[in-house]
Design an enzyme around this catalytic site. Sequence first.
Site: not given
Length: 363
Positions: A132, A157, A159, A184, A209, A234, A286
């Site tokens: 991430s 992934k 952000k 995400d 996400e 999530d 996580g």
Amino acid sequence: MKAQLTFHKVRLPLLRPFTTSFGTQTDRTGYLLRLESDGITAYSECVTEEEPGYSYEDNHTAIHVIRSFLAGMVADVPEPGAFLQRASWIKGHNMAKASLEMLLWDYHGRASGMPLSKMMGGSKGYADAGVSIGMSDTDSMVRTVGESVDKGYRRIKVKIEKGREYEILSAVRNAYPGITLSADANTDYTLKDIELLKRIDRFDLEYIEQPLGHDDLLDHSKLAKDLSTPLCLDESINSSHRAEQAFEIDACKVINIKPGRVSGLTESLNIASVCSRHGGHCWVGGMLETGVGRSYNIALASTKLIDYPGDTSPNERYFARDIVKNPFRMSDGRIKPNTGPGTGIDVDDRFLRTVTSESGSLP
Ligand code: OSB
Ligand code: MG
């Protein structure tokens, strides 16, 4: 002998700041719990942070709920399921509950000599590792993606936040056309932003996400109809019941399972079953955990119902030095769960003391 429950408030600096749409984290600051009874010592981590940016829970609410309500429920070291029953009258506070629920998994694993991955049933023997990547300037993000691909991560992934989604994803996708990529948003959008989200539909993302509100299902189901990219939830999924509802109204195809967010491993496994029954997919997320929390995530991620690579990276990605003597290593984009009893971690007590600001017994 009555069990001794103690806490350590720890602060470990992150190697790199981690930026999401709700803020920047420069360290991992949180509570570790330790349970000692009959010569067995178990450890867990409460995944709350100093501020309630990801969830309404934070370190202060968590230690309050643990001290005032939950600590007394583990004095006789119940099985995790019995503990959850006792705690069920308390609304929410899943991260606080999870810290004790998982502590009991570790304790009973150590008591019976069973590794966590076996206790949960159906271990593949490895967890597929993903990464991430926090936000920074777009060139740096593309560079970090490249380094992560070279290290062998099986899914990348990134952000995103409102207004930067196209710039970030077009740059990453142009540079790496073939990789398994996701984004995400950490709740940064509303249905009014649908045109922005439609523009990133072309980047062949494995999923987007949590684009919408932290407690929303209905708007996600509306959004899903207008996108070909699957949605992953999530923040919105805090129980297997919510997961059922999400699939029932097609609010998502994928779920990011974080044991802390859903009250522990028992409910994590229930959610994985719900995903599988509905033909969905799931993976383990996580919270930038230390080696203590990470050991639970990796064990869970190694179970068969977890079918996508997670945000389960090796310890060295986060910290110069972690508080376990046996950190996880990644090889060929996979991480093997520990094979020792319980979490199998060997806590470095000496180093733990140096990163502890406060400790004491509970309640
Ligand atoms: O949304 O998955 C998230 C970290 C803190 C809060 C929320 C999230 C994250 C991550 C980090 O994405 C995942 C990791 O532990 O590497
Ligand atoms: Mg997320």
